[in-house]
Each structure stands twice: as C-alpha cells, then as structure tokens.
Scaffold this motif. Structure first.
Motif, short mmCIF file in Angstrom:
data_model
loop_
_atom_site.label_atom_id
_atom_site.label_comp_id
_atom_site.label_asym_id
_atom_site.label_seq_id
_atom_site.Cartn_x
_atom_site.Cartn_y
_atom_site.Cartn_z
N ILE A 15 0.84 -1.20 0.00
CA ILE A 15 0.00 0.00 0.00
C ILE A 15 0.88 1.26 0.00
N LEU A 16 1.97 1.26 0.81
CA LEU A 16 2.87 2.41 0.86
C LEU A 16 3.54 2.64 -0.50
N TYR A 17 3.96 1.54 -1.15
CA TYR A 17 4.59 1.67 -2.47
C TYR A 17 3.61 2.23 -3.49
N GLN A 18 2.34 1.75 -3.39
CA GLN A 18 1.33 2.24 -4.32
C GLN A 18 1.06 3.72 -4.10
N ALA A 19 1.06 4.16 -2.83
CA ALA A 19 0.83 5.58 -2.54
C ALA A 19 2.01 6.43 -3.00
N ALA A 20 3.24 5.90 -2.82
CA ALA A 20 4.41 6.66 -3.24
C ALA A 20 4.47 6.81 -4.75
N SER A 21 4.01 5.79 -5.46
CA SER A 21 4.03 5.88 -6.92
C SER A 21 3.08 6.93 -7.46
N MET A 22 2.14 7.32 -6.65
CA MET A 22 1.19 8.34 -7.08
C MET A 22 1.75 9.76 -6.91
N VAL A 23 2.85 9.90 -6.14
CA VAL A 23 3.46 11.22 -5.93
C VAL A 23 4.34 11.54 -7.13
N PRO A 24 4.26 12.73 -7.68
CA PRO A 24 5.09 13.10 -8.85
C PRO A 24 6.57 13.02 -8.51
N LEU A 25 7.38 12.66 -9.51
CA LEU A 25 8.82 12.53 -9.33
C LEU A 25 9.45 13.87 -8.93
N ALA A 26 8.92 14.96 -9.41
CA ALA A 26 9.47 16.27 -9.08
C ALA A 26 9.41 16.56 -7.59
N HIS A 27 8.39 16.01 -6.91
CA HIS A 27 8.29 16.22 -5.46
C HIS A 27 9.43 15.50 -4.73
N PHE A 28 9.75 14.30 -5.22
CA PHE A 28 10.86 13.57 -4.61
C PHE A 28 12.18 14.32 -4.81
N LEU A 29 12.38 14.82 -6.02
CA LEU A 29 13.60 15.56 -6.29
C LEU A 29 13.69 16.82 -5.45
N ALA A 30 12.56 17.50 -5.28
CA ALA A 30 12.55 18.71 -4.46
C ALA A 30 12.87 18.38 -3.00
N THR A 31 12.34 17.25 -2.51
CA THR A 31 12.62 16.85 -1.12
C THR A 31 14.10 16.49 -0.95
N LEU A 33 16.55 17.57 -2.76
CA LEU A 33 17.32 18.81 -2.85
C LEU A 33 17.25 19.60 -1.55
N LEU A 34 16.11 19.59 -0.92
CA LEU A 34 15.95 20.30 0.36
C LEU A 34 16.86 19.69 1.43
N PHE A 35 16.87 18.35 1.50
CA PHE A 35 17.75 17.69 2.48
C PHE A 35 19.22 17.99 2.18
N LEU A 36 19.57 18.02 0.89
CA LEU A 36 20.95 18.33 0.52
C LEU A 36 21.33 19.75 0.92
N VAL A 37 20.43 20.69 0.70
CA VAL A 37 20.70 22.08 1.08
C VAL A 37 20.88 22.21 2.58
N VAL A 38 20.01 21.53 3.32
CA VAL A 38 20.11 21.59 4.79
C VAL A 38 21.43 20.98 5.26
N PHE A 39 21.81 19.86 4.61
CA PHE A 39 23.07 19.22 4.99
C PHE A 39 24.26 20.13 4.70
N LEU A 40 24.30 20.69 3.48
CA LEU A 40 25.41 21.57 3.12
C LEU A 40 25.42 22.84 3.96
N TYR A 41 24.24 23.34 4.28
CA TYR A 41 24.16 24.57 5.09
C TYR A 41 24.83 24.35 6.45
N ASN A 42 24.61 23.17 7.01
CA ASN A 42 25.21 22.88 8.32
C ASN A 42 26.65 22.41 8.18
N PHE A 43 26.94 21.61 7.15
CA PHE A 43 28.30 21.09 6.97
C PHE A 43 29.27 22.22 6.67
N LEU A 44 28.87 23.17 5.83
CA LEU A 44 29.74 24.30 5.48
C LEU A 44 29.60 25.47 6.44
#
Length: 565
Positions: A15-31, A33-44
């Motif tokens: 059920i979780l896989y089916q729900a995730a497949s319904m989310v657009p790929l762009a949302h995953f990329l945005a998420t 990217l957000l985690f990467l920005v937060v990581f770099l913001y703290n790492f640097l």
C-alpha cells in the motif's frame, strides 16, 4: 488470528509503495534537494540566514584587553573599524567558502615586488620582497611574515602589502627559508617556533634604517612565530608595534582540532599535500636528514612533523615540538603594542586555543575576535575585493604610528640563550622574479629554483658609507682576506722557521676558530670568555711557538734550564 493482509490482498508495504508511486517525481527531487541544502548549510557552516535575520548588520567586534591598558585607551579606542561590525560577503557567508575562495582566487591587487636576497648567519639565503614608496629614510617599514604554506605571491599577502604600501609605508615580505623560489643551502629548516630568521631580518632593517619605525604583521604560523619572537625579546626588540592575524596560538590544541571532524581532516590532508610538495623540492637534503619514506607517505600535518620536523629539529616527539613552539607560552612577555585578530569560526585555527586570559593580563595586548571570517579571509562587500582584517591592521598601525605609545627599544644585556628551536618545512605557491621585477609563479617545480651559486653574491653588504640607489641594497663580494690578523714580526734569521710553525698552528687551530665564531654568533657569549677557552685549549702549541719565536729576547729574563727545554 488477525490477518496482516488488506481486503484487496495487498500488504502494508504494498500500500505504501502504491501511494508513493502516485506522488510526482518532481516532489521527490525537491525533497532530496531540500535535504541536501540543509546538509550543506550545516556542513559548510553557512550563516546567510542569520545575517539576513539580523538585517545584514553583521556581528560586533569583541575586544579583550586589560582594564589599565594604555594601548587600548590611546590607540585601539581611536580605531573605527575595530569598534564596528564585520559582515561577510553574502555569497561567501561560510568560513569554508571564504577560506577556499581566498586560496584559489582571492582577487588580489597587482603588485610589483623588488627582491633583495639576504644572507643569514648560517649561510642560508632568504628572499625579502619589497614595496617601496619613497626615498625618505623616516618612512615607516612594515615587515610581513607569511603563513605555513605561503610566500609573497599568496593572495592575502598581496592584499596586505598593497594596502599598507598604498598608505605610504614601505613593506617587506620576509619569506621563510626555502620558500619564494629560493632553495635550501644549509641543513636547517624553519618551523612554527623558528624565530632566528625573523630576528636577523628585523635587526638588519633596524641597522640599515635607524630613523624609520619598524612594525611587523604576522599571519597564521607567521603570527605564531612573530608573537614568540616578541615574547623572547621583551623590551629588547626594535619593533615599534605588531599585529597577529589568525594565529594558531596552541599547537597541541590545534593538532587535536584539525583531526577531529571530517571537514577539518580535509584541511589537514590539504596542508599535508602542500608540505610534501615543498619537501620534494628539497628532497636531497631531507633524504639525508629525515625519514624520507615517512614524509612521502604522510597523510596529515602530524605525520609530516613526525617524519620531518622532529628529525631535522631534534625534537623527541611531535607533542614536544608543539609545546615548545606554541606562542601562547610567550604572550605574557610581549612588551610592544600588539593587536591580535582571530575569527571564532576559523576552520584551521580553533577558538579553543585563543588565550583570552593571557591577553587580558598583558597591558600591551589587545585581542579582537569576530564571529565570522574564516582563516585569513574576512571578505567584505558584494564584490569581495577587499579583506576586513587588512583595513583594520592598516588603521591600527596608522593610529599607533601617530601616537606616543610606539615601543622604543631598551637595550639590555642578554646573558641567556634564545631557545629558538630548529627546523620544519613548508610549501606553496613558489615565485620567480623575472628581469622586469615582476613576481610570477614558477611553472616547472624543481628546475627554476635559485641556488646560492646562481646568486653570485656571498653576502649583503651593510656598508653605511655607501649610499643606496633607489632603495636597493648594495651588494659586494666578501673579501676572504679581510679581518685576518697576521703573525707577529720576527727576526729575519728565524723567518722561515717561524712561518712554518705559524702555518702549522693555523692549520691546527682553524677548526677551533670556526667553532668559536659559530658559538659567538649563535649564542651571543662573551668573546673574552671564548678567547680564554681558546688560549687554554691551544696553550701547548701556542706556548711552544712563542718560546721559539722570542727565545733570544727572553734570554736575559728566564733561567738557562728553561731555555734548553
């Protein structure tokens, strides 16, 4: 027993896989990217949001000083920059971004150095790169001491030299031995506590320009060397004032810090690579003096110090070297006006090593700390074309020069020996001085090094009777026959025998004389004491020679039995 399956036969995972497949790929990329920005913001350690939240006003400069300090009341209190705020360039709002940008780009101004080769007491040659502004012998002189992997071509040194020279002062960058395109010609390398070269340069400048006040600016390891020198000399230094920028202070603490986190270990590896690159230029000497295989495999500054510095400098352990050379042990004895600037987010020199209490206890020291700045960077403005610390130092030196608080040398008899420990190695942008005087990087390492034979100069002349032309030091060949004392005149009948004996004595005592001369230059021991030692050590030969030469003259005074011996 309850079934885990859903009515349609799908499991919870399905059920979780089916729900995730319904989310657009762009949302995953945005998420992501957000985690990467937060990581770099703290790492640097980026502080852009904090700067924006404070209205881009920057953080105030915190001054630490003694409550009875006349240096603060008469000098630092009049410095507008030190009583202001520091705001980093918005697109460089990280200590790591600032430090990396400084070393790879830096946007330094164009400068034209005039190089003078200076011969040290042990025969080593160092490069003094000058920016001359006038012919007035009263023009102040600023001596700039580079950091661990720097020479006069480094961006931050060009920023500093240009700004001070633009203010009307003479500037001389005192390159460390083995740097600036000059090869090592002795078995001695400098290290983080090696103050002998700086001492000789400053004393020479004081002799050559007695009417000009001399100031010094040390950066990074150069700041550690400068503060240690000031503590060793006390009142006896000819410097009128000094500034220390981003000093490591305590090398033991700094060594622990630079190997603690991932980002610090990256700096550690980068410095080790630079040190090994420098060592390769002097491989023939280091192969003989140190553990070359260990140097080649070094992956950190500590490894390099273990295989190179401890061997060449004769330190028992790396920690012994660090403890002996840390300037924190000498800050209490500084007797000249000293401004110290450190950034609390310095990724190389940790805030944990800053001697807050020691600076507060010394009336001659004012410590200025900023929240941000990186290591020797302090870029400011949208274009990041200038360094905040350079402006602060220029203003401080100018106010100090026009005040009555400049230090005046008090000659004191020195009975002790300077514990200026031996050797270490550094590296980095090597420079070549072309015919028109321009400073340019050396392209092929190891082939363009200037050797002592290439200089065609034995020593720099300190002849005060010969005027300087356009500020260039007069150079002449040293005459090997100067200052040689000839033998006593003897009677013609014994001339040949006396000459033979004199030559024999000279051959046998020459090594002793050379050793005594080295002792006298190195440790400043009384020449009378050395003469006494020489006479006692060579008396059997000297007494026989004198009795033979003056045998006829002593016949009326000595018993016949003595003359027959």
């Amino acid at each position: 027993m309850a079934s885990s399956a859903c009515p349609d036969g799908l499991s919870a995972v399905g059920i979780l896989y089916q729900a995730a497949s319904m989310v657009p790929l762009a949302h995953f990329l945005a998420t992501a990217l957000l985690f990467l920005v937060v990581f770099l913001y703290n790492f640097l350690e980026i502080h852009l949001l904090g700067d924006l939240f404070r209205g881009c006003r920057g953080d105030p400069v915190v001054l630490t000083f003694n409550s009875r300090s006349k240096i603060y009341e008469g000098v630092v209190s009049k410095c507008r920059i030190l009583h202001g705020r520091y705001l980093a360039s918005p697109w460089l709002s990280s200590p790591h971004l600032q430090t990396v940008f400084l070393n790879f780009f830096g946007r330094p101004p164009s400068v034209v150095y005039r190089r003078k080769l200076f011969s040290l007491h042990d025969g080593e040659t160092v490069a003094l790169d000058w920016l001359l502004t006038s012919d007035d012998d009263r023009t102040p002189i600023a001596v700039v001491v580079p950091g661990l992997t720097s020479d006069s071509f480094s961006p931050y040194l060009r920023h500093c030299a240009y700004s001070i020279a633009k203010h009307g002062w003479h500037v001389v960058v005192s390159n460390h031995r083995g740097l600036g395109g000059i090869s090592i010609t002795s078995d001695c390398f400098y290290n983080a506590g090696w103050t002998e070269d700086l001492r000789e340069v400053i004393n020479y400048l004081h002799q050559e320009y007695p009417k000009a006040p001399i100031f010094a600016v040390g950066t990074s390891i150069g700041a550690n060397i400068l503060v240690k020198y000031l503590g060793e000399e006390g009142e006896n230094t000819p410097l009128a004032g000094a500034a220390s920028i981003c000093s490591p202070w305590d090398l033991v603490v700094g060594d622990r810090f630079i190997s603690r986190k991932l980002v610090q270990r990256l700096y550690d590896k980068a410095l080790a690579i630079g040190l090994k690159g420098y060592a390769q230029l002097h491989q023939s000497t280091l192969t003989r003096l140190a553990n070359w295989e260990g140097i080649r495999k070094s992956t950190s500054v500590r490894d390099f110090d273990n295989h190179a510095t401890c061997h060449v400098g004769r330190f028992e352990t790396v920690d012994t070297y660090y403890r002996c050379c840390s300037s924190v042990n000498f800050i209490g004895k500084v007797a000249v006006p000293l401004l110290c600037i450190n950034a609390l987010d310095d990724p190389v020199c940790t805030r944990e090593a800053i001697p807050w209490d020691e600076c507060r206890a010394n009336k001659n020291v004012v410590l200025a700390t900023t929240t941000h700045g990186g290591h020797l960077a302090y870029f400011k403005g949208l274009t990041a074309k200038s360094l905040w610390w350079v402006g602060a130092v220029v203003e401080y030196l100018d106010v100090l020069h026009s005040s009555p608080f400049m230090h005046v040398q008090k000659k004191t008899q020195n009975f002790g020996m300077h514990h200026s420990l031996e050797s270490d190695i550094d590296k980095v942008p090597y420079v070549n001085i072309v015919e028109d005087g321009m400073v340019a990087p050396i392209i092929t390492e190891g082939t363009n090094l200037v050797t002592k034979d290439d200089l065609h100069v034995d020593r720099l002349s300190y002849d005060s009777n010969k005027p300087e032309v356009d500020g260039v030091l007069s150079v002449k060949k040293s005459d090997p026959t100067e200052n040689i004392i000839g033998p006593e005149p003897v009677e013609p009948a014994h001339k040949e025998e006396a000459e033979g004996i004199t030559k024999t004595i000279h051959d046998m005592t020459a090594p002793v004389k050379r050793s005594l001369n080295q002792l006298s230059r190195r440790y400043d021991i009384s020449r009378w004491l050395l003469a006494y030692i020489a006479i006692v050590a060579t008396w059997p030969l000297l007494g026989s020679a004198l009795s033979f030469v003056f045998r006829k003259k002593l016949r009326g005074f000595l018993p016949v039995a003595w003359l027959r011996r």
